[in-house]
Design a protein around this motif. Sequence first.
Motif, PDB file in Angstrom:
ATOM      1  N   MET A   1       0.858  -1.201   0.000  1.00  0.00           N
ATOM      2  CA  MET A   1       0.000   0.000   0.000  1.00  0.00           C
ATOM      3  C   MET A   1       0.885   1.240   0.000  1.00  0.00           C
ATOM      4  O   MET A   1       1.794   1.363   0.819  1.00  0.00           O
ATOM      5  N   LYS A   2       0.602   2.165  -0.926  1.00  0.00           N
ATOM      6  CA  LYS A   2       1.412   3.379  -0.988  1.00  0.00           C
ATOM      7  C   LYS A   2       1.120   4.257   0.239  1.00  0.00           C
ATOM      8  O   LYS A   2       0.038   4.161   0.839  1.00  0.00           O
ATOM      9  N   PRO A   3       2.080   5.128   0.628  1.00  0.00           N
ATOM     10  CA  PRO A   3       1.858   5.984   1.799  1.00  0.00           C
ATOM     11  C   PRO A   3       0.693   6.940   1.578  1.00  0.00           C
ATOM     12  O   PRO A   3       0.390   7.315   0.437  1.00  0.00           O
ATOM     13  N   ASP A  27       8.969  10.388  11.656  1.00  0.00           N
ATOM     14  CA  ASP A  27      10.321  10.874  11.373  1.00  0.00           C
ATOM     15  C   ASP A  27      10.237  11.945  10.275  1.00  0.00           C
ATOM     16  O   ASP A  27      10.012  11.621   9.110  1.00  0.00           O
ATOM     17  N   CYS A  28      10.421  13.206  10.650  1.00  0.00           N
ATOM     18  CA  CYS A  28      10.267  14.322   9.717  1.00  0.00           C
ATOM     19  C   CYS A  28      11.612  14.906   9.272  1.00  0.00           C
ATOM     20  O   CYS A  28      11.684  16.055   8.820  1.00  0.00           O
ATOM     21  N   ARG A  45       4.628   5.401   6.319  1.00  0.00           N
ATOM     22  CA  ARG A  45       3.199   5.393   5.981  1.00  0.00           C
ATOM     23  C   ARG A  45       2.652   6.748   5.533  1.00  0.00           C
ATOM     24  O   ARG A  45       1.464   6.883   5.277  1.00  0.00           O
ATOM     25  N   LEU A  46       3.538   7.737   5.454  1.00  0.00           N
ATOM     26  CA  LEU A  46       3.061   9.082   5.133  1.00  0.00           C
ATOM     27  C   LEU A  46       4.114   9.824   4.328  1.00  0.00           C
ATOM     28  O   LEU A  46       5.313   9.658   4.555  1.00  0.00           O
ATOM     29  N   ASP A  66      -4.311  12.771  -0.260  1.00  0.00           N
ATOM     30  CA  ASP A  66      -5.401  12.230   0.547  1.00  0.00           C
ATOM     31  C   ASP A  66      -5.870  13.220   1.601  1.00  0.00           C
ATOM     32  O   ASP A  66      -7.061  13.275   1.934  1.00  0.00           O
ATOM     33  N   LEU A  67      -4.904  13.966   2.147  1.00  0.00           N
ATOM     34  CA  LEU A  67      -5.200  14.909   3.229  1.00  0.00           C
ATOM     35  C   LEU A  67      -4.487  16.231   2.958  1.00  0.00           C
ATOM     36  O   LEU A  67      -3.572  16.305   2.139  1.00  0.00           O
TER      37      LEU A  67
END
Length: 210
Positions: A1-3, A27-28, A45-46, A66-67
């Motif tokens: 599943m893609k992030p 982790d940014c 995941r993001l 998505d967001l």
Amino acid sequence: MKPLRMALTKGRLEKDTVALLERIGYDCEAVHNKGRKLILPVGDRLEVVLAKAADVITYVEHGVCDLGVVGKDTIMENGTSFYEVLDLGFGRCKFALAAPKGSDFFGGYASRTIATKYPNVARNYFESKAMDIRFIKIEGSVELAPLLGLSDAIVDIVETGTTLKENGLEVVETICDISARLIVNTASLKLRKAEIEELVAQMEQAKKQA
């Protein structure tokens, strides 16, 4: 599943959102050291996309993100074909009607001219007042318009009010409060409901702990 892909408004909202994601445990590092990159991984995941405010809405509405995190001001001006799921509590300011100090904006029956970067917000606000209003869209420093005689007043975002005072203006009426909001693409919320709801819950919890 893609992030999951989240569009962030560049600048202060970006910094505040990244701080929130780090409190959750993301982790940014890639965002802090982004250089000129605009799509950056945040954990497994993001990933975040850095964009101008109005473009955040466009990317979320069209489903390429998505967001998104964007100010309520941009949402009010630019459309609502998405879900607004969370008030993030930062980026606080307000929409206000401001006019030259001492002027009686609501007095008399003459038509009024309003200068603003937000004509849709201004039009919606004045529709309930049954006033004869002409709107002029300004892209730069809207405070200039009354000083130059272009308008009787302005509708703009106000944080401290210092810029208004320095230019001889004062708040006549507060229109509404503004803060950063988390928005979600309508299809994404159906297709990736569990992932998105988990992230929203984590962000809400982290916001309470801030």
